[in-house]
Design a protein around this motif. Structure first.
Motif, short mmCIF file in Angstrom:
data_model
loop_
_atom_site.label_atom_id
_atom_site.label_comp_id
_atom_site.label_asym_id
_atom_site.label_seq_id
_atom_site.Cartn_x
_atom_site.Cartn_y
_atom_site.Cartn_z
N GLY A 166 0.82 -1.21 0.00
CA GLY A 166 0.00 0.00 0.00
C GLY A 166 0.85 1.26 0.00
N LEU A 167 1.95 1.24 0.75
CA LEU A 167 2.84 2.39 0.77
C LEU A 167 3.49 2.62 -0.59
CD1 LEU A 167 4.79 2.49 4.15
CD2 LEU A 167 3.27 4.21 3.19
N SER A 168 3.81 1.54 -1.28
CA SER A 168 4.38 1.69 -2.62
C SER A 168 3.38 2.37 -3.54
CB SER A 168 4.78 0.32 -3.18
OG SER A 168 5.33 0.45 -4.47
N TYR A 169 2.10 2.07 -3.36
CA TYR A 169 1.06 2.69 -4.19
C TYR A 169 0.90 4.18 -3.87
CZ TYR A 169 -3.61 3.72 -6.02
OH TYR A 169 -4.68 4.28 -6.67
N TYR A 170 0.87 4.51 -2.58
CA TYR A 170 0.61 5.89 -2.19
C TYR A 170 1.86 6.77 -2.16
CZ TYR A 170 -4.08 4.46 -0.86
OH TYR A 170 -5.36 4.00 -0.88
N ALA A 171 3.02 6.15 -1.98
CA ALA A 171 4.25 6.93 -1.89
C ALA A 171 5.31 6.30 -2.78
CB ALA A 171 4.71 7.02 -0.44
N GLY A 172 6.11 5.39 -2.24
CA GLY A 172 7.11 4.70 -3.03
C GLY A 172 8.37 5.51 -3.23
N PHE A 173 9.51 4.80 -3.41
CA PHE A 173 10.77 5.52 -3.58
C PHE A 173 10.99 5.96 -5.02
CE2 PHE A 173 11.89 1.01 -3.91
CZ PHE A 173 12.61 0.98 -5.08
N ARG A 174 10.07 5.60 -5.92
CA ARG A 174 10.12 6.08 -7.30
C ARG A 174 8.71 6.07 -7.85
NH1 ARG A 174 10.11 2.18 -11.61
NH2 ARG A 174 9.68 0.10 -10.77
N LYS A 175 8.51 6.68 -8.99
CA LYS A 175 7.21 6.68 -9.64
C LYS A 175 6.90 5.28 -10.18
CE LYS A 175 7.18 11.54 -11.01
NZ LYS A 175 7.08 12.50 -12.12
N THR A 176 5.68 4.83 -9.94
CA THR A 176 5.27 3.51 -10.42
C THR A 176 4.08 3.65 -11.34
OG1 THR A 176 3.90 3.22 -8.43
CG2 THR A 176 6.13 2.32 -8.37
N TYR A 177 3.85 2.59 -12.14
CA TYR A 177 2.85 2.68 -13.19
C TYR A 177 1.91 1.48 -13.23
CZ TYR A 177 6.05 6.33 -14.63
OH TYR A 177 6.83 7.45 -14.63
N GLY A 178 1.65 0.89 -12.09
CA GLY A 178 0.71 -0.21 -12.07
C GLY A 178 0.97 -1.14 -10.91
N PRO A 179 0.06 -2.12 -10.69
CA PRO A 179 0.19 -3.03 -9.54
C PRO A 179 1.49 -3.82 -9.54
CG PRO A 179 -2.00 -3.17 -10.52
CD PRO A 179 -1.19 -2.33 -11.44
N LEU A 180 1.96 -4.26 -10.72
CA LEU A 180 3.20 -5.02 -10.76
C LEU A 180 4.38 -4.17 -10.31
CD1 LEU A 180 4.75 -7.58 -11.45
CD2 LEU A 180 4.91 -6.78 -13.82
N ASP A 181 4.41 -2.93 -10.80
CA ASP A 181 5.46 -2.00 -10.37
C ASP A 181 5.43 -1.79 -8.86
OD1 ASP A 181 7.10 -1.36 -12.42
OD2 ASP A 181 6.39 0.69 -12.68
N ASP A 182 4.22 -1.61 -8.31
CA ASP A 182 4.10 -1.40 -6.87
C ASP A 182 4.60 -2.60 -6.10
OD1 ASP A 182 3.00 1.19 -6.98
OD2 ASP A 182 1.00 0.39 -7.37
N GLY A 183 4.25 -3.80 -6.57
CA GLY A 183 4.70 -5.00 -5.89
C GLY A 183 6.21 -5.17 -5.94
N LEU A 184 6.80 -4.90 -7.10
CA LEU A 184 8.25 -5.01 -7.24
C LEU A 184 8.97 -3.99 -6.36
CD1 LEU A 184 8.57 -5.59 -11.10
CD2 LEU A 184 8.92 -7.27 -9.27
N ASP A 185 8.42 -2.79 -6.29
CA ASP A 185 9.05 -1.77 -5.45
C ASP A 185 8.91 -2.09 -3.97
OD1 ASP A 185 9.93 -0.42 -7.63
OD2 ASP A 185 8.95 1.48 -7.16
N ALA A 186 7.80 -2.69 -3.59
CA ALA A 186 7.64 -3.11 -2.20
C ALA A 186 8.70 -4.16 -1.84
CB ALA A 186 6.24 -3.66 -1.96
N LEU A 187 8.92 -5.11 -2.75
CA LEU A 187 9.95 -6.12 -2.52
C LEU A 187 11.34 -5.50 -2.52
CD1 LEU A 187 8.58 -9.08 -4.68
CD2 LEU A 187 8.50 -8.83 -2.19
N ALA A 188 11.57 -4.54 -3.42
CA ALA A 188 12.87 -3.85 -3.44
C ALA A 188 13.10 -3.11 -2.14
CB ALA A 188 12.93 -2.90 -4.63
N ALA A 189 12.06 -2.45 -1.61
CA ALA A 189 12.18 -1.74 -0.34
C ALA A 189 12.48 -2.71 0.79
CB ALA A 189 10.91 -0.95 -0.05
N LEU A 190 11.85 -3.88 0.76
CA LEU A 190 12.12 -4.88 1.79
C LEU A 190 13.56 -5.37 1.71
CD1 LEU A 190 10.97 -6.52 4.09
CD2 LEU A 190 10.15 -8.20 2.44
N ALA A 191 14.06 -5.58 0.49
CA ALA A 191 15.46 -5.97 0.33
C ALA A 191 16.39 -4.89 0.87
CB ALA A 191 15.75 -6.25 -1.15
N ILE A 192 16.06 -3.63 0.59
CA ILE A 192 16.85 -2.52 1.12
C ILE A 192 16.82 -2.53 2.65
CG2 ILE A 192 16.87 0.01 1.36
CD1 ILE A 192 15.93 0.10 -1.60
N GLY A 193 15.64 -2.82 3.21
CA GLY A 193 15.53 -2.90 4.66
C GLY A 193 16.42 -3.99 5.25
N PHE A 194 16.44 -5.16 4.61
CA PHE A 194 17.28 -6.25 5.11
C PHE A 194 18.76 -5.90 4.99
CE2 PHE A 194 13.58 -9.07 5.02
CZ PHE A 194 13.86 -9.92 6.09
#
Length: 276
Positions: free
Chosen positions: A60-88
């Motif tokens: 949900g945060l990737s949809y409303y904010a995100g560390f970059r501009k996204t263009y659809g549900p797949l983009d949001d999901g990939l960015d959420a996973l990328a953010a989680l990898a960054i967190g780890f």
């Protein structure tokens, strides 16, 4: 659409900004002793529920904010996973440098420490563009722009994110239980009243960025402030369960501690539009 060198540079800059956000928003927890201990004392059930709560929150945060501009549900999901990898990665590097993670520790202990710290860091990564980017890069990017955030459900979601993020910075500490132990019921009522007043003021009365003026203040109070405080209370209760603070507490003391945690939770819920 072909990916250009400019796109690669932009994504690299977004990733760097995400690492900065992860570090900025997570270092209080990374340097908190109680979080280190929880890494190997938390039960698999609590850790699993924590992960299940945080994964849709990151999406949900990737949809409303995100560390970059996204263009659809797949983009949001990939960015959420990328953010989680960054967190780890952020949590792993810093906990290793702090000597909290060492060679020879059991794998489940290391995983527990990393998981508890990685999700707050991932939230920071997803908030990085809103908080750290230049104005031109920080505009809303959902498919419907800013209007996507104007539904009632989206407002409640953002309140929950803000409450969870701020409350979790103090929830693991023993001071929360100590404050509740020192309080009387009158103190608790006063703190609850102050929390509600501040929540309403931050959201509707003080003119902060992201506020929405309402023609009927009492309707806004009933429609947003009261549910927002209820969310803060639920977040406080859930945080106590996650961090094992419920054990040995009676109903009265549990209620006190929930009110204590709802104070930062209410501030986070009120400031959600400032953060996201």
């Amino acid at each position: 659409m072909a990916v250009t060198a400019a796109d690669d540079r932009q994504y690299a800059r977004s990733l760097a900004r995400a690492f900065g956000g992860a570090l900025l928003f997570s270092f209080p927890l990374l340097m908190t002793m109680e979080m280190w201990w929880l890494g190997f004392t938390i039960s698999p059930l609590r850790l699993g529920v924590f992960v299940l709560v945080c994964l849709p929150l990151l999406y949900g945060l990737s949809y409303y904010a995100g560390f970059r501009k996204t263009y659809g549900p797949l983009d949001d999901g990939l960015d959420a996973l990328a953010a989680l990898a960054i967190g780890f990665v952020t949590a792993g590097v810093l906990l290793t440098l702090f000597g909290v993670i060492r060679i020879g520790q059991p794998a489940d202990e290391i995983l527990g420490k990393l998981a508890l710290q990685a999700f707050p860091a991932a939230i920071g990564a997803l908030l990085a563009r809103k908080q750290l980017a230049a104005d031109g890069d920080a505009q809303s990017d959902g498919p419907d722009g800013e209007n996507a955030r104007d539904t009632y459900g989206s407002e409640l979601f953002l309140m929950a994110v803000g409450a969870l993020f701020i409350a979790f910075n103090v929830a693991p500490t023993e001071e929360m239980v100590l404050i509740a132990y020192r309080m009387t019921p009158w103190h608790a009522l006063g703190l609850a009243a102050l929390s509600i007043a501040l929540l309403h003021a931050v959201v509707y009365s003080l003119g902060f960025a992201g506020q929405h003026p309402h023609e009927r203040p009492w309707l806004a109070f009933a429609h947003f402030t009261v549910p927002g405080y209820a969310i803060a209370l639920l977040v406080g209760l859930y945080a106590q369960w996650t961090f094992g603070h419920m054990e040995g507490q009676g109903i009265g003391r549990l209620a006190m501690t929930t009110v204590v945690l709802a104070f930062p939770g209410a501030l986070g819920a009120g400031a959600a539009r400032l953060l996201v």
